[in-house]
Design a protein around this motif. Structure first.
Motif, PDB file in Angstrom:
ATOM      1  N   VAL A 141     -24.524   7.065   6.543  1.00 14.52           N
ATOM      2  CA  VAL A 141     -23.848   8.035   7.409  1.00 14.52           C
ATOM      3  C   VAL A 141     -24.733   9.276   7.487  1.00 14.52           C
ATOM      4  CG1 VAL A 141     -21.820   9.491   7.735  1.00 14.52           C
ATOM      5  CG2 VAL A 141     -21.558   7.158   6.842  1.00 14.52           C
ATOM      6  N   ASP A 142     -25.145   9.606   8.686  1.00 11.44           N
ATOM      7  CA  ASP A 142     -26.065  10.710   8.961  1.00 11.44           C
ATOM      8  C   ASP A 142     -25.245  11.975   9.243  1.00 11.44           C
ATOM      9  OD1 ASP A 142     -27.806  12.554  10.143  1.00 11.44           O
ATOM     10  OD2 ASP A 142     -28.836  11.074  11.368  1.00 11.44           O
ATOM     11  N   VAL A 143     -25.380  12.962   8.358  1.00 16.34           N
ATOM     12  CA  VAL A 143     -24.636  14.225   8.499  1.00 16.34           C
ATOM     13  C   VAL A 143     -25.642  15.337   8.773  1.00 16.34           C
ATOM     14  CG1 VAL A 143     -23.015  15.827   7.427  1.00 16.34           C
ATOM     15  CG2 VAL A 143     -22.919  13.381   6.851  1.00 16.34           C
ATOM     16  N   GLU A 144     -25.663  15.822   9.990  1.00 12.12           N
ATOM     17  CA  GLU A 144     -26.558  16.915  10.363  1.00 12.12           C
ATOM     18  C   GLU A 144     -25.998  17.643  11.568  1.00 12.12           C
ATOM     19  OE1 GLU A 144     -30.299  15.743  12.461  1.00 12.12           O
ATOM     20  OE2 GLU A 144     -29.792  13.726  11.724  1.00 12.12           O
ATOM     21  N   PHE A 145     -26.504  18.833  11.803  1.00 10.10           N
ATOM     22  CA  PHE A 145     -26.041  19.621  12.933  1.00 10.10           C
ATOM     23  C   PHE A 145     -26.647  19.104  14.229  1.00 10.10           C
ATOM     24  CE2 PHE A 145     -26.163  22.737   9.332  1.00 10.10           C
ATOM     25  CZ  PHE A 145     -24.793  22.803   9.160  1.00 10.10           C
ATOM     26  N   TYR A 146     -25.942  19.353  15.313  1.00  6.43           N
ATOM     27  CA  TYR A 146     -26.442  18.997  16.647  1.00  6.43           C
ATOM     28  C   TYR A 146     -25.790  19.934  17.661  1.00  6.43           C
ATOM     29  CZ  TYR A 146     -21.902  16.580  16.853  1.00  6.43           C
ATOM     30  OH  TYR A 146     -20.555  16.290  16.812  1.00  6.43           O
ATOM     31  N   PRO A 154     -19.276  23.565  11.883  1.00  3.61           N
ATOM     32  CA  PRO A 154     -17.864  23.355  11.544  1.00  3.61           C
ATOM     33  C   PRO A 154     -17.613  23.681  10.076  1.00  3.61           C
ATOM     34  CG  PRO A 154     -19.011  21.266  11.739  1.00  3.61           C
ATOM     35  CD  PRO A 154     -19.971  22.310  12.197  1.00  3.61           C
ATOM     36  N   THR A 155     -16.381  23.920   9.740  1.00  3.57           N
ATOM     37  CA  THR A 155     -16.037  24.266   8.362  1.00  3.57           C
ATOM     38  C   THR A 155     -16.216  23.055   7.453  1.00  3.57           C
ATOM     39  OG1 THR A 155     -13.722  23.647   8.589  1.00  3.57           O
ATOM     40  CG2 THR A 155     -14.326  25.914   9.196  1.00  3.57           C
ATOM     41  N   GLN A 156     -16.353  23.326   6.173  1.00  2.76           N
ATOM     42  CA  GLN A 156     -16.449  22.244   5.202  1.00  2.76           C
ATOM     43  C   GLN A 156     -15.190  21.385   5.236  1.00  2.76           C
ATOM     44  OE1 GLN A 156     -15.952  22.466   0.661  1.00  2.76           O
ATOM     45  NE2 GLN A 156     -18.183  22.645   0.919  1.00  2.76           N
ATOM     46  N   THR A 157     -14.042  22.022   5.361  1.00  5.76           N
ATOM     47  CA  THR A 157     -12.782  21.275   5.408  1.00  5.76           C
ATOM     48  C   THR A 157     -12.766  20.302   6.575  1.00  5.76           C
ATOM     49  OG1 THR A 157     -11.557  23.062   4.335  1.00  5.76           O
ATOM     50  CG2 THR A 157     -10.279  21.475   5.616  1.00  5.76           C
ATOM     51  N   ARG A 158     -13.175  20.762   7.754  1.00  6.54           N
ATOM     52  CA  ARG A 158     -13.190  19.901   8.934  1.00  6.54           C
ATOM     53  C   ARG A 158     -14.131  18.718   8.735  1.00  6.54           C
ATOM     54  NH1 ARG A 158     -11.170  16.868  12.718  1.00  6.54           N
ATOM     55  NH2 ARG A 158     -12.561  16.516  14.483  1.00  6.54           N
ATOM     56  N   ASP A 172     -14.991   0.166   1.755  1.00  6.69           N
ATOM     57  CA  ASP A 172     -14.012  -0.899   1.632  1.00  6.69           C
ATOM     58  C   ASP A 172     -14.457  -2.132   2.414  1.00  6.69           C
ATOM     59  OD1 ASP A 172     -11.262  -1.825   0.855  1.00  6.69           O
ATOM     60  OD2 ASP A 172     -11.048  -1.930   3.027  1.00  6.69           O
ATOM     61  N   HIS A 173     -15.052  -1.933   3.579  1.00  4.83           N
ATOM     62  CA  HIS A 173     -15.449  -3.073   4.412  1.00  4.83           C
ATOM     63  C   HIS A 173     -16.715  -3.743   3.911  1.00  4.83           C
ATOM     64  CE1 HIS A 173     -15.828  -5.518   8.046  1.00  4.83           C
ATOM     65  NE2 HIS A 173     -17.115  -5.192   8.065  1.00  4.83           N
ATOM     66  N   TYR A 174     -17.744  -2.930   3.570  1.00  2.00           N
ATOM     67  CA  TYR A 174     -19.055  -3.495   3.232  1.00  2.00           C
ATOM     68  C   TYR A 174     -19.237  -3.708   1.729  1.00  2.00           C
ATOM     69  CZ  TYR A 174     -20.313  -2.568   8.077  1.00  2.00           C
ATOM     70  OH  TYR A 174     -20.353  -2.560   9.448  1.00  2.00           O
ATOM     71  N   GLY A 175     -18.384  -3.104   0.915  1.00  2.00           N
ATOM     72  CA  GLY A 175     -18.428  -3.369  -0.511  1.00  2.00           C
ATOM     73  C   GLY A 175     -19.375  -2.502  -1.317  1.00  2.00           C
ATOM     74  N   SER A 176     -20.027  -1.525  -0.680  1.00  2.00           N
ATOM     75  CA  SER A 176     -20.940  -0.615  -1.380  1.00  2.00           C
ATOM     76  C   SER A 176     -20.729   0.809  -0.875  1.00  2.00           C
ATOM     77  CB  SER A 176     -22.405  -1.007  -1.151  1.00  2.00           C
ATOM     78  OG  SER A 176     -22.680  -2.293  -1.657  1.00  2.00           O
ATOM     79  N   PRO A 177     -20.868   1.808  -1.742  1.00  2.81           N
ATOM     80  CA  PRO A 177     -20.778   3.190  -1.269  1.00  2.81           C
ATOM     81  C   PRO A 177     -21.873   3.460  -0.236  1.00  2.81           C
ATOM     82  CG  PRO A 177     -20.673   3.101  -3.663  1.00  2.81           C
ATOM     83  CD  PRO A 177     -21.083   1.737  -3.201  1.00  2.81           C
ATOM     84  N   PRO A 178     -21.518   3.981   0.925  1.00  2.00           N
ATOM     85  CA  PRO A 178     -22.544   4.267   1.921  1.00  2.00           C
ATOM     86  C   PRO A 178     -23.562   5.302   1.426  1.00  2.00           C
ATOM     87  CG  PRO A 178     -20.375   4.268   2.927  1.00  2.00           C
ATOM     88  CD  PRO A 178     -20.162   4.215   1.438  1.00  2.00           C
ATOM     89  N   ILE A 179     -24.754   5.208   1.948  1.00  2.00           N
ATOM     90  CA  ILE A 179     -25.777   6.234   1.743  1.00  2.00           C
ATOM     91  C   ILE A 179     -25.407   7.428   2.615  1.00  2.00           C
ATOM     92  CG2 ILE A 179     -28.233   6.771   2.044  1.00  2.00           C
ATOM     93  CD1 ILE A 179     -28.671   3.646   1.874  1.00  2.00           C
ATOM     94  N   ILE A 180     -25.605   8.629   2.118  1.00  2.00           N
ATOM     95  CA  ILE A 180     -25.411   9.840   2.923  1.00  2.00           C
ATOM     96  C   ILE A 180     -26.771  10.445   3.213  1.00  2.00           C
ATOM     97  CG2 ILE A 180     -24.421  12.149   3.064  1.00  2.00           C
ATOM     98  CD1 ILE A 180     -22.244  11.241   1.136  1.00  2.00           C
ATOM     99  N   TYR A 181     -27.106  10.523   4.503  1.00  2.00           N
ATOM    100  CA  TYR A 181     -28.315  11.220   4.949  1.00  2.00           C
ATOM    101  C   TYR A 181     -27.926  12.637   5.338  1.00  2.00           C
ATOM    102  CZ  TYR A 181     -32.082  12.638   8.152  1.00  2.00           C
ATOM    103  OH  TYR A 181     -33.101  13.329   8.796  1.00  2.00           O
ATOM    104  N   ALA A 182     -28.728  13.623   4.947  1.00  3.20           N
ATOM    105  CA  ALA A 182     -28.412  15.000   5.299  1.00  3.20           C
ATOM    106  C   ALA A 182     -29.679  15.844   5.355  1.00  3.20           C
ATOM    107  CB  ALA A 182     -27.430  15.617   4.303  1.00  3.20           C
ATOM    108  N   ASP A 188     -26.207  21.420   1.715  1.00  2.00           N
ATOM    109  CA  ASP A 188     -25.675  22.576   0.995  1.00  2.00           C
ATOM    110  C   ASP A 188     -24.272  22.938   1.462  1.00  2.00           C
ATOM    111  OD1 ASP A 188     -27.962  22.742  -0.478  1.00  2.00           O
ATOM    112  OD2 ASP A 188     -28.833  24.408   0.638  1.00  2.00           O
ATOM    113  N   ARG A 189     -24.002  22.752   2.737  1.00  2.00           N
ATOM    114  CA  ARG A 189     -22.711  23.169   3.283  1.00  2.00           C
ATOM    115  C   ARG A 189     -21.607  22.134   3.040  1.00  2.00           C
ATOM    116  NH1 ARG A 189     -20.984  26.984   7.225  1.00  2.00           N
ATOM    117  NH2 ARG A 189     -23.143  27.724   7.431  1.00  2.00           N
ATOM    118  N   TYR A 190     -21.957  20.828   3.085  1.00  2.00           N
ATOM    119  CA  TYR A 190     -20.918  19.802   3.095  1.00  2.00           C
ATOM    120  C   TYR A 190     -20.986  18.781   1.947  1.00  2.00           C
ATOM    121  CZ  TYR A 190     -20.783  21.576   7.882  1.00  2.00           C
ATOM    122  OH  TYR A 190     -20.720  22.390   8.972  1.00  2.00           O
ATOM    123  N   ILE A 191     -22.156  18.545   1.371  1.00  2.00           N
ATOM    124  CA  ILE A 191     -22.310  17.445   0.424  1.00  2.00           C
ATOM    125  C   ILE A 191     -22.474  17.931  -1.014  1.00  2.00           C
ATOM    126  CG2 ILE A 191     -23.583  15.298  -0.047  1.00  2.00           C
ATOM    127  CD1 ILE A 191     -22.279  15.469   2.745  1.00  2.00           C
TER     128      ILE A 191
END
Length: 256
Positions: A141-146, A154-158, A172-182, A188-191
């Motif tokens: 899952v790619d988390v970055e601004f655009y 956006p806020t951290q809560t959002r 739950d579907h794939y059976g492994s914790p997804p990788i987080i790209y940031a 710093d803001r969300y992860i």
């Protein structure tokens, strides 16, 4: 006519040497800047050379990919853009996924997370698109601004209201914790200080990454200015990454 004093002459020589030194320095800097802009020179390559497991990430911007040619470019893995938001699918994902799977590369998919739709619908878009193939890398899952979010993040809560169910449903579907790209800013803001079970893929293309919370990264995107054989898209460069461990350890991550 009287003889010229030697002192002014020495001063003029000194000035000429100083000017020549400044011009030489400007020329060197301009040359380095041009080499960096063209991708010929990239300082991070030196630091990344200490990691033996290398890979690329690609999308439709790389155009038609000759996967056997690309796989021969001293890489071990490829992460392919699959989806974006709740409905967008990369136009070349199915083709890339199939052809990359016929090589010896370890293959994964990445989803570009939208801040404008709910996590559950984004997860369903990924599930509908990315096969649950044995031996593939965990979904990223790619988390970055655009767009406007660079100026108005956006806020951290959002973001976590979107990201938490997205990660949970994909795991739950794939059976492994997804990788987080940031990017560092998004990290710093969300992860930061959260998601301890998810491998982190950090972007740091100027200098080696320094995680603000002291966490170890799993993947590092060290360059977005490399050129390899095997693609002909509108984007002439390709992103380069390293994995923190050995190829056997990456294979273990893929097996889950």
């Amino acid at each position: 006519m009287t003889a010229e004093s030697p002192l002014p002459r020495r001063r003029r020589v000194g000035r000429r040497k100083a000017v020549a030194a400044v011009l030489a320095a400007v020329l060197v800097l301009a040359t380095c800047a041009a080499l960096i802009a063209s991708g010929v020179l990239w300082p991070n390559r030196l630091f990344a050379s200490g990691y033996s497991t290398r890979g690329v990430d690609v999308s439709s911007y790389q155009g038609t990919i000759d996967w056997p040619a690309l796989a021969s470019e001293n890489i071990d893995f490829a992460i392919i853009k699959s989806t974006e938001g709740s409905s967008a699918v990369d136009s070349r994902f199915a083709e890339n996924w199939s052809a990359a799977g016929d090589t010896d590369l370890l293959v994964g998919a990445y989803h570009f997370m939208s801040f404008d739709s709910e996590g559950a619908t984004q997860a369903q878009n990924v599930i509908d698109t990315v096969p649950d193939a044995p031996g593939s890398l965990p979904v990223t899952v790619d988390v970055e601004f655009y767009g406007d979010y660079f100026e108005l993040p956006p806020t951290q809560t959002r973001v976590r209201d979107i990201l938490d169910p997205l990660l949970a449903e994909l795991e739950d579907h794939y059976g492994s914790p997804p990788i987080i790209y940031a990017t560092p800013e998004a990290y710093d803001r969300y992860i930061r200080d959260a998601y301890p079970d998810n491998p982190i893929w950090i972007r740091s293309v100027a200098v080696p990454p320094q995680m603000s919370d002291g966490r170890d990264w799993t993947f590092w995107q060290y360059s977005h200015r490399d050129r390899l054989r095997g693609y002909d898209g509108e984007e002439t460069f390709i992103d380069m990454n390293v994995f923190t461990g050995s190829l056997d350890e990456l294979t273990a991550l893929a097996i889950g």
